[in-house]
Design a protein around this motif. Structure first.
Motif, PDB file in Angstrom:
ATOM      1  N   ASN A   7       0.805  -1.219   0.000  1.00 47.51           N
ATOM      2  CA  ASN A   7       0.000   0.000   0.000  1.00 47.51           C
ATOM      3  C   ASN A   7       0.845   1.278   0.000  1.00 47.51           C
ATOM      4  N   LYS A  10       2.979   3.053  -4.396  1.00 48.13           N
ATOM      5  CA  LYS A  10       2.651   4.165  -5.304  1.00 48.13           C
ATOM      6  C   LYS A  10       3.214   5.495  -4.823  1.00 48.13           C
ATOM      7  N   ASP A  11       3.621   5.561  -3.564  1.00 49.41           N
ATOM      8  CA  ASP A  11       4.165   6.800  -3.003  1.00 49.41           C
ATOM      9  C   ASP A  11       5.692   6.789  -2.897  1.00 49.41           C
ATOM     10  N   SER A  99       9.247   5.615 -10.891  1.00 53.97           N
ATOM     11  CA  SER A  99       7.825   5.943 -10.826  1.00 53.97           C
ATOM     12  C   SER A  99       7.054   4.698 -10.396  1.00 53.97           C
ATOM     13  N   ALA A 100       5.859   4.946  -9.904  1.00 57.37           N
ATOM     14  CA  ALA A 100       4.957   3.858  -9.527  1.00 57.37           C
ATOM     15  C   ALA A 100       3.533   4.352  -9.738  1.00 57.37           C
ATOM     16  N   ARG A 101       2.760   3.580 -10.462  1.00 57.08           N
ATOM     17  CA  ARG A 101       1.379   3.987 -10.709  1.00 57.08           C
ATOM     18  C   ARG A 101       0.443   2.809 -10.436  1.00 57.08           C
ATOM     19  N   GLU A 102      -0.646   3.139  -9.814  1.00 57.28           N
ATOM     20  CA  GLU A 102      -1.616   2.129  -9.410  1.00 57.28           C
ATOM     21  C   GLU A 102      -2.711   2.023 -10.462  1.00 57.28           C
ATOM     22  N   ARG A 103      -3.110   0.794 -10.745  1.00 55.76           N
ATOM     23  CA  ARG A 103      -4.205   0.526 -11.673  1.00 55.76           C
ATOM     24  C   ARG A 103      -5.095  -0.555 -11.062  1.00 55.76           C
ATOM     25  N   THR A 109      -6.045  -4.675  -7.543  1.00 56.12           N
ATOM     26  CA  THR A 109      -5.166  -3.518  -7.615  1.00 56.12           C
ATOM     27  C   THR A 109      -3.764  -3.975  -7.976  1.00 56.12           C
ATOM     28  N   VAL A 111       0.255  -2.367  -9.039  1.00 55.33           N
ATOM     29  CA  VAL A 111       1.126  -1.201  -9.084  1.00 55.33           C
ATOM     30  C   VAL A 111       2.225  -1.500 -10.104  1.00 55.33           C
ATOM     31  N   VAL A 113       5.686  -0.548 -11.277  1.00 59.70           N
ATOM     32  CA  VAL A 113       6.843   0.114 -10.681  1.00 59.70           C
ATOM     33  C   VAL A 113       7.975   0.134 -11.699  1.00 59.70           C
TER      34      VAL A 113
END
Length: 140
Positions: A7, A10-11, A99-103, A109, A111, A113
């Motif tokens: 969790n 993404k940050d 970078s990290a983006r959640e989908r 869910t 991520v 990365v």
């Protein structure tokens, strides 16, 4: 190596991984060449190029798999080679989460990365630059 909770992935853009070093010795080269089925005599004095982006990424994937219910899959690799890693070299990998983006797909869910890594030899000369994408998914 520190494991990053799912969790929090993404940050974590910009997170620097611990520096890792690898000795390019005959055993490493022979094992890798045998694993990929490449018997070229060239690998008597230098490492196959595809060995370089493989260095250290088992530890990166372990860091991303923060728990048993987290799966890490290889998504993509982009590499730029500057010079061969030769037998006897010591290759250092400096990497960070670019970078990290959640989908969310199918109710799950994931991520994506992106990890950027720079590889240098013992003289500080660039050997390769690599971006690998890992797909991290929490099961259950």
């Amino acid at each position: 190596m520190e494991r990053i909770p799912f969790n929090e992935l993404k940050d974590r853009a910009g997170f620097e991984l611990p520096v890792m070093s690898f000795d390019i010795d005959g055993t490493l080269i022979r094992r890798f060449a045998a694993a990929v089925g490449d018997r070229s005599p060239r690998w008597q004095t230098e490492a196959p190029p595809s060995l370089i982006p493989a260095l250290g990424f088992d530890r990166v994937y372990e860091m991303l798999a923060s728990a048993d219910e987290v799966a890490v899959l290889h998504g993509a690799t982009e590499v730029e080679f500057f010079q061969p890693a030769r037998l006897g070299d010591s290759v250092t990998m400096k990497a960070r989460i670019a970078s990290a983006r959640e989908r969310v797909s199918g109710g799950k869910t994931m991520v994506f990365v992106n990890v950027d890594a720079a590889y240098t030899n013992q003289l500080g000369q660039p050997v390769a630059a690599c971006r690998q994408t890992a797909i991290v998914q929490k099961n259950g």
